[in-house]
Design an enzyme around this catalytic site. Structure first.
Site, PDB file in Angstrom:
ATOM      1  N   LYS A   1       0.972  -0.730   0.206  1.00 63.90           N
ATOM      2  CA  LYS A   1      -0.165  -0.087   0.362  1.00 63.90           C
ATOM      3  C   LYS A   1       0.935   1.275   0.028  1.00 63.90           C
ATOM      4  O   LYS A   1       2.142   1.428   0.527  1.00 63.90           O
ATOM      5  CB  LYS A   1      -0.723  -0.026   1.534  1.00 63.90           C
TER       6      LYS A   1
ATOM      7  N   TRP B   1      -9.913   0.359   0.508  1.00 67.46           N
ATOM      8  CA  TRP B   1     -10.747   1.385   0.924  1.00 67.46           C
ATOM      9  C   TRP B   1     -10.298   2.195   2.145  1.00 67.46           C
ATOM     10  O   TRP B   1     -10.861   3.044   3.253  1.00 67.46           O
ATOM     11  CB  TRP B   1     -11.418   0.182   2.234  1.00 67.46           C
ATOM     12  N   HIS B   2      -8.967   3.177   1.792  1.00 62.70           N
ATOM     13  CA  HIS B   2      -8.278   4.125   3.071  1.00 62.70           C
ATOM     14  C   HIS B   2      -8.625   5.330   2.045  1.00 62.70           C
ATOM     15  O   HIS B   2      -7.671   6.510   2.812  1.00 62.70           O
ATOM     16  CB  HIS B   2      -7.424   4.090   3.668  1.00 62.70           C
ATOM     17  N   TYR B   3     -10.161   5.191   1.624  1.00 62.88           N
ATOM     18  CA  TYR B   3      -9.879   6.896   0.978  1.00 62.88           C
ATOM     19  C   TYR B   3     -10.289   7.827   1.995  1.00 62.88           C
ATOM     20  O   TYR B   3     -10.608   8.224   2.938  1.00 62.88           O
ATOM     21  CB  TYR B   3     -10.817   6.526  -0.378  1.00 62.88           C
TER      22      TYR B   3
END
Length: 604
Positions: free
Chosen positions: A437, A538-540
């Site tokens: 990531k 899903w870390h927007y």
């Protein structure tokens, strides 16, 4: 939205039948077991009610009824998610709070409650699902939480704090921060029981130089470590919704299936003043709730990085030209609402083994000095009943169809995967993923309304890898991953000889999983690999940045009695995984608001 997004309704219908009907036997026993506990959660949370139970004329301990039969609250919180739940619990200690959540409760949902169903939860597209799939214009499939507890109900459970430098940069009071994290941890965070896959990844990280080994810690420090988890030793999830047990039940009212459509304002003064909200219940009926006229009362938007900008835009706060195109009455012209959206690009590598592996979600993390984080998961999708069940394009088991370039992740691609999967040998799904990531992406995008309907997901663009530094970091991360896979410790664990590995490589096309690229010395080739296999973790975040949309105290600029408190205010995602800091932020700001308001009332 791109062509992929245009096909989404059809995709969702297919996923409903394929993931729910085919998986019925796999999941039904857990569902019925949890359903039998329905009454017990109602006893524990008597303040949680369906939105249809709301009556503006009813008088209670936490709402005051005026002569014109309106329900008034000191605080109305829009969104019962990762930040909203601890915020509501804290504020209710002294003031009346109405918490409005568009989704349902997580407690009787087996897909939410059990770690073994993590991938099924992401694939569930039924009306009662805790997750809502959307597709960014980039072509990457993504998920929004739609449940009390928010993202803590659908994520991989990893808990790790933000770095000290992040706290300082945010301008937070370090003493209060260090009091707020433990408040969360004592209630819902656990030390994980380490899975063999996670230990093997730890050894591989250390062997390739991601050191020192920092053991078990919540702290964000360079090197390799184990973090916390919100899954207990039985694999049961403890979400942010459970923080509501720390509330004052006499002053808290939580409504589920309460979808806020807009915030209402008094625009008679020099600056607009928030006065209430309009929301609809599970039957589609509209209701209004109002703020108390007492000094310090506020509406607080905590609907996440997609929902919070959307609510502001639908309420008339945003770029004037964009609002006027949809005939939204402009309350405040602010060109920055919905801008600066970021998502941390994720690229995954599947590593096969010669035997089944234990299921595990993220426990080990490598925090590098190259701007990338290395994490791992294992064991999903290897059972025979799971292999013959389609768990959806966003499931952990298949890496979200990441073998297909984003713009090609179409309806036809999903159908092809479903057909191929039935013929994939069981042995191919034995193994796990190593995840890479980007820590602080410099690429940014935006969010904009497609319609004035709150149920329509806005158009979202993240512009993955549009900044060259992000691409360089991805290449660095893939090369680290390759070294881990080839490390002595890791190969001793996987025990895959060349003959077995070659066999699995030949079958991998059918399974839609990415193995290590063959040309890792070719930077250009790896850059293309990064672009073609990008997915999301899903870390927007972003869309309501501090200094542009809100003040450092998260008050909406040039608007009275309105704040935004959640990840939409972040310019960077905190730590390796943000949930710890988002929950902390809810508690932190709740305490800060209480101290300021109570101090003011006491004349301090």
């Amino acid at each position: 939205m791109a062509v992929v997004g245009a096909a989404l309704p059809g995709i969702l219908k297919l996923l409903i039948f394929s993931s729910l009907l085919l998986c019925l036997n796999f999941n039904s026993s857990l569902t019925f077991t949890q359903a039998s506990k329905w009454e017990s959660w109602e006893d524990k949370y008597p303040f949680i009610k369906p939105a249809s139970s709301f009556s503006s004329s009813s008088s209670s301990n936490n709402a005051w009824s005026s002569d014109n039969n309106k329900a008034y609250y000191d605080y109305i919180i829009v969104g019962g998610g990762t930040a909203g739940c601890p915020l509501a619990a804290t504020l209710s200690r002294n003031f009346s709070v109405l918490l409005l959540e568009r989704g349902g409760v997580p407690f009787a949902n087996a897909n939410v409650s059990f770690m073994q169903n993590f991938h099924i939860s992401l694939a569930d597209t039924s009306p009662t699902s805790a997750s809502q799939i959307f597709v960014s214009t980039d072509g990457v499939f993504n998920v929004r939480a739609k449940v009390l507890g928010g993202g803590t109900c659908v994520n991989a459970g990893f808990y790790s704090r933000a770095s000290e430098s992040y706290i300082k940069k945010a301008g937070w009071d370090s003493k209060l921060v260090n009091e707020s994290y433990p408040w969360i941890e004592k209630q819902i965070v656990h030390r994980p029981i380490l899975a063999p896959w996670q230990r093997a990844v730890r050894d591989g990280l250390l062997e390739v130089g991601i050191s020192p080994f920092n053991g078990f810690t919540y702290d964000h420090v360079y090197g390799t470590k184990f973090g916390g988890t919100i899954f207990d030793r039985f694999g049961r999830r403890k979400s942010a919704a459970e923080l509501l047990t720390s509330s004052n039940p006499e002053k808290l009212q939580v409504l589920v299936h309460a979808t806020v459509q807009k915030i209402e304002f008094d625009t008679s003064g020099k600056k607009p003043r928030a006065v209430g909200v309009i929301f609809k219940d599970e039957n589609g009926n509209q209701h209004k709730a109002f703020l108390s006229s007492r000094r310090g009362s506020e509406i607080i938007v905590s609907s996440g990085a997609i929902g919070s900008p959307q609510i502001l835009l639908l309420s008339g706060i945003g770029p004037k030209s964009e609002l006027e195109k949809l005939n939204v009455s402009v309350v405040l012209d602010n060109k920055f609402v919905g801008k600066g959206m970021s998502d941390n690009p994720l690229n995954t590598i599947f590593v096969p083994t010669n035997r089944p592996v234990e299921q595990s979600l993220i426990q080990t993390v490598g925090i590098t000095k190259m701007g990338v984080y290395i994490e791992a998961s294992s064991g999903y999708g290897q059972k025979e009943d799971s292999i013959h069940c389609h768990h959806g394009i966003a499931s952990a088991e298949i890496g979200q169809l990441s073998t297909i370039p984003p713009k090609q992740r179409t309806h036809e691609a999903i159908e092809a995967y479903k057909r191929n999967k039935k013929n994939v040998p069981q042995e191919l799904f034995r193994g796990g993923f190593i995840l890479e990531k980007i820590a602080t992406p410099l690429s940014t995008g935006h969010i904009s309304l497609k319609s004035t309907k709150i149920d329509d997901v806005p158009s979202v663009t993240f512009n993955y890898f549009s900044h060259p530094r992000d691409l360089k970091r991805c290449v660095d991360g893939i090369r680290i991953t390759e070294k881990i896979v080839k490390s002595k410790h890791f190969t001793n664990y996987t025990q895959c000889d060349k003959e077995t590995l070659d066999k699995l490589l030949n079958m991998s096309v059918q399974a839609n999983v990415n193995l290590i690229p063959k040309q890792t010395n070719d930077t250009e080739s790896l850059e293309q690999f990064c672009k073609d296999t990008v997915i999301t973790i899903w870390h927007y975040h972003g869309g309501c940045h501090v200094g542009k949309v809100v003040t450092p105290d998260y008050k909406v600029i040039n608007v009275h009695r309105l704040r935004v408190i959640d990840g939409s205010t972040f310019t960077e995602s905190p730590g390796t995984n943000p949930q710890a800091t988002v929950m902390m932020m809810g508690r932190y700001m709740g305490v800060k608001i209480l101290k300021e308001r109570l101090g003011r009332a006491a004349g301090l």
